[in-house]
Design an enzyme around this catalytic site. Structure first.
Site, PDB file in Angstrom:
ATOM      1  N   ASP A 194      10.807   8.858  30.830  1.00  0.00           N
ATOM      2  CA  ASP A 194      10.615   8.892  32.281  1.00  0.00           C
ATOM      3  C   ASP A 194      11.226  10.175  32.860  1.00  0.00           C
ATOM      4  OD1 ASP A 194      13.237   8.131  31.918  1.00  0.00           O
ATOM      5  OD2 ASP A 194      13.190   6.476  33.357  1.00  0.00           O
ATOM      6  N   SER A 195      11.843  10.990  31.993  1.00  0.00           N
ATOM      7  CA  SER A 195      12.212  12.355  32.380  1.00  0.00           C
ATOM      8  C   SER A 195      10.995  13.121  32.889  1.00  0.00           C
ATOM      9  CB  SER A 195      12.840  13.092  31.185  1.00  0.00           C
ATOM     10  OG  SER A 195      12.008  13.000  30.048  1.00  0.00           O
TER      11      SER A 195
ATOM     12  N   GLU B 104      16.729   0.799  29.933  1.00  0.00           N
ATOM     13  CA  GLU B 104      18.098   1.227  30.248  1.00  0.00           C
ATOM     14  C   GLU B 104      18.915   0.023  30.696  1.00  0.00           C
ATOM     15  OE1 GLU B 104      18.171   4.392  33.118  1.00  0.00           O
ATOM     16  OE2 GLU B 104      16.788   5.644  31.951  1.00  0.00           O
TER      17      GLU B 104
ATOM     18  N   GLU C  81      23.457   8.130  25.667  1.00  0.00           N
ATOM     19  CA  GLU C  81      23.341   9.385  26.399  1.00  0.00           C
ATOM     20  C   GLU C  81      24.658   9.744  27.081  1.00  0.00           C
ATOM     21  OE1 GLU C  81      19.868   9.725  28.867  1.00  0.00           O
ATOM     22  OE2 GLU C  81      20.658  11.413  29.998  1.00  0.00           O
TER      23      GLU C  81
HETATM   24  N1  LIG Z   1      15.346  18.460  31.601  1.00  0.00           N
HETATM   25  C1  LIG Z   1      15.924  17.252  31.501  1.00  0.00           C
HETATM   26  N2  LIG Z   1      16.787  17.026  30.496  1.00  0.00           N
HETATM   27  C2  LIG Z   1      17.389  15.822  30.359  1.00  0.00           C
HETATM   28  O1  LIG Z   1      18.177  15.653  29.399  1.00  0.00           O
HETATM   29  C3  LIG Z   1      17.074  14.806  31.292  1.00  0.00           C
HETATM   30  C4  LIG Z   1      16.146  15.081  32.311  1.00  0.00           C
HETATM   31  N3  LIG Z   1      15.610  16.304  32.407  1.00  0.00           N
HETATM   32  N4  LIG Z   1      15.794  14.140  33.222  1.00  0.00           N
HETATM   33  C5  LIG Z   1      16.208  12.776  33.020  1.00  0.00           C
HETATM   34  C6  LIG Z   1      17.558  12.726  32.475  1.00  0.00           C
HETATM   35  C7  LIG Z   1      18.631  13.260  33.383  1.00  0.00           C
HETATM   36  N5  LIG Z   1      19.589  13.737  32.435  1.00  0.00           N
HETATM   37  C8  LIG Z   1      20.750  14.445  32.725  1.00  0.00           C
HETATM   38  C9  LIG Z   1      20.805  15.335  33.752  1.00  0.00           C
HETATM   39  C10 LIG Z   1      21.960  16.046  34.015  1.00  0.00           C
HETATM   40  C11 LIG Z   1      23.083  15.845  33.231  1.00  0.00           C
HETATM   41  C12 LIG Z   1      24.330  16.596  33.514  1.00  0.00           C
HETATM   42  O2  LIG Z   1      24.372  17.381  34.420  1.00  0.00           O
HETATM   43  N6  LIG Z   1      25.388  16.395  32.725  1.00  0.00           N
HETATM   44  C13 LIG Z   1      26.644  17.101  32.833  1.00  0.00           C
HETATM   45  C14 LIG Z   1      27.780  16.128  32.618  1.00  0.00           C
HETATM   46  C15 LIG Z   1      28.902  16.411  33.570  1.00  0.00           C
HETATM   47  C16 LIG Z   1      30.105  15.565  33.262  1.00  0.00           C
HETATM   48  O3  LIG Z   1      30.208  14.428  33.738  1.00  0.00           O
HETATM   49  O4  LIG Z   1      30.976  16.076  32.522  1.00  0.00           O
HETATM   50  C17 LIG Z   1      26.670  18.187  31.751  1.00  0.00           C
HETATM   51  O5  LIG Z   1      27.449  19.128  31.905  1.00  0.00           O
HETATM   52  O6  LIG Z   1      25.893  18.093  30.790  1.00  0.00           O
HETATM   53  C18 LIG Z   1      23.024  14.945  32.193  1.00  0.00           C
HETATM   54  C19 LIG Z   1      21.850  14.240  31.926  1.00  0.00           C
HETATM   55  C20 LIG Z   1      19.115  13.540  31.094  1.00  0.00           C
HETATM   56  N7  LIG Z   1      17.693  13.540  31.254  1.00  0.00           N
HETATM   57  C1  LIG Z   2      16.545  11.833  27.713  1.00  0.00           C
HETATM   58  C2  LIG Z   2      15.802  10.723  27.061  1.00  0.00           C
HETATM   59  C3  LIG Z   2      16.685   9.865  26.212  1.00  0.00           C
HETATM   60  C4  LIG Z   2      15.029   9.909  28.063  1.00  0.00           C
HETATM   61  O1  LIG Z   2      15.285   8.752  28.314  1.00  0.00           O
HETATM   62  C5  LIG Z   2      13.936  10.573  28.787  1.00  0.00           C
HETATM   63  O2  LIG Z   2      13.480  11.648  28.367  1.00  0.00           O
HETATM   64  O3  LIG Z   2      13.498  10.003  29.786  1.00  0.00           O
HETATM   65 MG   LIG Z   3      14.342   8.082  30.091  1.00  0.00          MG
END
Ligand SMILES: Nc1nc(=O)c2c([nH]1)NC[C@@H]1CN(c3ccc(C(=O)N[C@@H](CCC(=O)O)C(=O)O)cc3)CN21
Ligand SMILES: CC(C)C(=O)C(=O)O
Ligand SMILES: [Mg+2]
Length: 264
Positions: free
Chosen positions: A45-46, A114, A181
């Site tokens: 669903d990304s 989820e 995740e």
């Molecule tokens: N391009 C893309 N990649 C993804 O992995 C992804 C999507 N879109 N869309 C749906 C979800 C959203 N996701 C995400 C989006 C942002 C972070 C993020 O900003 N993480 C921080 C963590 C910060 C913290 O709490 O330390 C990081 O620095 O990675 C993580 C997962 C994973 N999924």
């Molecule tokens: C990031 C993965 C695990 C996902 O759920 C997605 O692409 O929606």
């Molecule tokens: Mg997903």
């Protein structure tokens, strides 16, 4: 590559062979990724974010996922196809069955949900009806507004224990695969060791049974902020197929993710 099944994924865990999963949303990439050696393709669903340009995954519909699942299934011969159940499409076991029916008829081999122990009845019901289920714990993006952002989960000891309890409850209910995740590497390692089923990580460190990435991240196509756990495999490779072959090889050899892609 011969056909990948739940039995094959389970055998890979037993043999210590790492599972490489990547998202895809159409036939062209599904074919290419399968030729590059990917074991499993996720219609995530990304797609709400990377295809539709939304700020979250919440607007994605069952019809959206079904459409892209059909596209991927048409381009795929042997990969194991997992389709995400969208936000609010599995609020009751009955609704989950209706949603899963659409995705399985579109060509999915498994659906992903989820959430934790509150989904036990739903998981059992789907499995009884012939729908294999993948769990998803840790940072579950459909709950972004509950979390207050896309944030690391399970950092505190109590929260880590809760994620472990949910993982056990989902396994007992019948899930055959689990995505973890954005959790600390040690927590993901503990859960992967304890569970019999394969655990696929994203931002969960190197000690899971496999890895998953969003294809746009793996190919360096995402603009603006990209999560820490992603890697642009196209930068070194020069073409898409070689990039994904590198991803599969680095996952197999335990070289991806490195400490710079993990939370410790
Ligand atoms: N391009 C893309 N990649 C993804 O992995 C992804 C999507 N879109 N869309 C749906 C979800 C959203 N996701 C995400 C989006 C942002 C972070 C993020 O900003 N993480 C921080 C963590 C910060 C913290 O709490 O330390 C990081 O620095 O990675 C993580 C997962 C994973 N999924
Ligand atoms: C990031 C993965 C695990 C996902 O759920 C997605 O692409 O929606
Ligand atoms: Mg997903």
């Amino acid at each position: 590559m011969s056909k990948i099944t739940t039995a094959r994924l389970q055998a890979m865990k037993q043999a210590g062979q790492k599972i490489a999963m990547i998202t895809a949303y159409d036939a062209t990439f599904a074919t290419l990724f399968e030729q590059a050696g990917v074991h499993s393709i996720l219609i995530g669903d990304s797609l709400g974010m990377v295809l539709q340009g939304e700020a979250s995954t919440l607007k994605v519909s069952v019809d959206d996922i079904a459409y892209h699942t059909r596209c991927v299934a048409n381009g795929s011969k042997n990969a194991f196809i997992v389709a995400d159940m969208p936000f609010m499409s599995y609020s009751t076991p009955e609704q989950a069955c209706a949603s899963a029916a659409a995705l399985m008829r579109a060509g999915a081999h498994m659906v992903k949900l989820e959430g934790g122990d509150w989904l036990a009845d739903t998981v059992a019901q789907l499995t009884r009806q012939g729908v294999p289920v993948c769990g998803h714990l840790g940072l579950t993006p459909q709950s972004v507004h509950v979390f207050g952002g896309f944030k690391l989960q399970g950092r505190e000891a109590e929260q880590a224990e809760q994620i472990k309890r949910h993982a056990r409850a989902l396994e007992a209910a019948g899930i055959q695969l689990l995505v973890l995740e954005c959790v600390p590497s040690q927590l993901a390692a503990d859960i992967s060791r304890e569970l019999r089923i394969p655990v696929i990580g994203i931002g969960a460190g190197p000690d899971t049974d496999g890895q998953v990435l969003v294809m746009q991240d793996a190919l360096g196509l995402t603009s603006g902020y990209v999560p820490k756990f992603t890697k642009n495999f196209l930068a070194e490779s020069g073409n898409v197929r070689a990039a994904i072959e590198t991803y599969v090889a680095e996952v197999a050899e335990g070289r991806f993710p490195g400490p710079e892609h993990s939370f410790n």
